[in-house]
Structures are given as structure tokens and as C-alpha cells.
Design a protein around this motif. Structure first.
Motif, PDB file in Angstrom:
ATOM      1  N   UNK A  42      49.497  46.663  46.353  1.00  0.00           N
ATOM      2  CA  UNK A  42      48.775  48.049  46.088  1.00  0.00           C
ATOM      3  C   UNK A  42      47.360  47.918  46.705  1.00  0.00           C
ATOM      4  N   UNK A  43      46.565  49.059  46.311  1.00  0.00           N
ATOM      5  CA  UNK A  43      45.000  48.946  46.842  1.00  0.00           C
ATOM      6  C   UNK A  43      44.417  48.164  45.657  1.00  0.00           C
ATOM      7  N   UNK A  44      43.173  47.485  46.362  1.00  0.00           N
ATOM      8  CA  UNK A  44      42.458  46.639  45.255  1.00  0.00           C
ATOM      9  C   UNK A  44      41.804  47.545  44.203  1.00  0.00           C
ATOM     10  N   UNK A  45      41.740  46.920  43.144  1.00  0.00           N
ATOM     11  CA  UNK A  45      41.191  47.531  41.751  1.00  0.00           C
ATOM     12  C   UNK A  45      39.580  48.032  41.940  1.00  0.00           C
ATOM     13  N   UNK A  46      39.137  49.063  41.798  1.00  0.00           N
ATOM     14  CA  UNK A  46      37.865  49.303  41.955  1.00  0.00           C
ATOM     15  C   UNK A  46      37.037  49.249  40.622  1.00  0.00           C
ATOM     16  N   UNK A  47      35.946  48.437  40.591  1.00  0.00           N
ATOM     17  CA  UNK A  47      34.921  48.243  39.515  1.00  0.00           C
ATOM     18  C   UNK A  47      33.843  49.188  39.460  1.00  0.00           C
ATOM     19  N   UNK A  48      33.585  49.681  38.430  1.00  0.00           N
ATOM     20  CA  UNK A  48      32.473  50.432  38.196  1.00  0.00           C
ATOM     21  C   UNK A  48      31.033  49.751  38.500  1.00  0.00           C
ATOM     22  N   UNK A  49      30.150  50.350  39.459  1.00  0.00           N
ATOM     23  CA  UNK A  49      28.707  49.864  39.435  1.00  0.00           C
ATOM     24  C   UNK A  49      27.885  50.576  38.888  1.00  0.00           C
ATOM     25  N   UNK A  50      26.968  50.561  37.971  1.00  0.00           N
ATOM     26  CA  UNK A  50      25.802  51.074  37.519  1.00  0.00           C
ATOM     27  C   UNK A  50      24.597  50.385  37.472  1.00  0.00           C
ATOM     28  N   UNK A  51      23.481  50.935  36.927  1.00  0.00           N
ATOM     29  CA  UNK A  51      22.311  50.186  36.876  1.00  0.00           C
ATOM     30  C   UNK A  51      21.073  50.999  37.180  1.00  0.00           C
ATOM     31  N   UNK A  52      19.990  50.171  37.552  1.00  0.00           N
ATOM     32  CA  UNK A  52      18.595  50.849  37.637  1.00  0.00           C
ATOM     33  C   UNK A  52      17.907  50.335  38.724  1.00  0.00           C
ATOM     34  N   UNK A  53      17.414  51.225  39.537  1.00  0.00           N
ATOM     35  CA  UNK A  53      16.977  50.609  40.799  1.00  0.00           C
ATOM     36  C   UNK A  53      15.316  51.520  40.850  1.00  0.00           C
ATOM     37  N   UNK A  54      14.398  50.669  41.202  1.00  0.00           N
ATOM     38  CA  UNK A  54      12.941  51.070  41.105  1.00  0.00           C
ATOM     39  C   UNK A  54      12.344  50.492  42.550  1.00  0.00           C
ATOM     40  N   UNK A  55      11.198  51.066  42.888  1.00  0.00           N
ATOM     41  CA  UNK A  55      10.467  50.779  44.049  1.00  0.00           C
ATOM     42  C   UNK A  55       9.122  50.547  43.572  1.00  0.00           C
ATOM     43  N   UNK A  56       8.687  49.265  43.368  1.00  0.00           N
ATOM     44  CA  UNK A  56       7.423  49.022  42.946  1.00  0.00           C
ATOM     45  C   UNK A  56       7.118  49.357  41.608  1.00  0.00           C
TER      46      UNK A  56
END
Length: 149
Positions: free
Chosen positions: A20-34
């Protein structure tokens, strides 16, 4: 004969499960610039040791607080593996003169001139030094502050 039929059926089912297709893993988080959050700061994840495919190429964008949700063409999340992470944050240049809000979408304005806020090498999909490994635990949390120039 029933044993033979059962054996073939069992092998067929096991093969389907393994292929079967590979399992997808949820990716969340926080990204800031400077240290500052930007709405619509784009985050790209490309596989380091695998070919790009619908399970292994992710893109997401941040909201006004810098909160990230990432997805692939296959759905919400990415397959397990190591990824190179690059960023883009295009904002209107000279938005004061045009009365534009830098947190609004202005892609359809042909007069709009934009500038990239993310410095190199973080804006490069090849040279970005940022890597992230996605594994079996969900959600995989990506937290990063892009150094400003």
C-alpha cells in the motif's frame, strides 16, 4: 482444496497490505522570521534521500500567528523520512504608497511589486541548512525561527 484456497487468499491479502501507500504523518508547528510571525510564510519540505512524489513533497503556510499546517499532494502530512526545509515570504514592496496590507493576498494585482523577506540560504531548496525528520509519532512538530539578515 479448501486449505489451498485459504492459503492463497491469505497470501494475497498479506501482499496487498504490504504494497500500500506509505502512511502520512501530520506536520504542524510554528515558523517565524527574525522572531516575528508572518501570515502566508511558505514552508517547503523536500525529501533528502528519496525521490519527490505525492507522499514526499510538502508545502504549508503560516497564519498571522506563525502557526503552520503542512500537507502533501496525497493529503494532510508527509511520509516518514528526512526532509530539507526551505522558506519563502513574499510581501508587497512599497505597500505604504499603494495602501496594501502585507498580510493580505494580492496575487492577482498586476501592478504589485513584491520582495522576498527570507534570506539565503534559507530560501533555497538546495542550500537551506534546515533539515527535519518525520517519524511515526503524530503530530510531528516543526518549530523554527528563520534568522533575519
Amino acid at each position: 482444496m479448501n486449505r489451498l484456497t485459504f492459503l492463497f487468499s491469505s497470501c494475497f491479502v498479506l501482499c496487498l497490505i504490504g504494497c500500500g501507500d506509505p502512511q502520512l504523518h501530520q506536520v504542524t508547528g510554528k515558523v517565524t522570521l527574525g522572531g516575528k510571525p508572518y501570515q502566508r510564510l511558505l514552508v517547503y519540505m523536500r525529501p533528502i534521500d528519496e525521490q519527490v512524489d505525492k507522499f514526499r513533497m510538502g508545502v504549508g503556510e503560516t497564519d498571522a500567528k506563525g502557526v503552520l499546517t503542512l500537507r502533501s499532494s496525497a493529503g494532510d502530512g508527509l511520509a516518514s523520512g528526512k526532509y530539507r526545509v526551505s522558506f519563502s515570504c513574499m510581501v508587497p514592496k512599497g505597500n505604504d504608497e499603494m495602501g496594501l496590507n502585507p498580510n493580505e493576498k494580492h496575487d492577482d494585482n498586476p501592478k504589485l511589486i513584491t520582495e522576498e523577506l527570507v534570506p539565503l540560504p534559507y530560501a533555497s531548496d538546495i542550500d537551506s541548512p534546515v533539515e527535519f525528520e518525520i517519524g511515526g509519532s503524530d503530530p510531528n512538530e516543526f518549530i523554527f525561527d528563520i534568522p533575519s539578515e
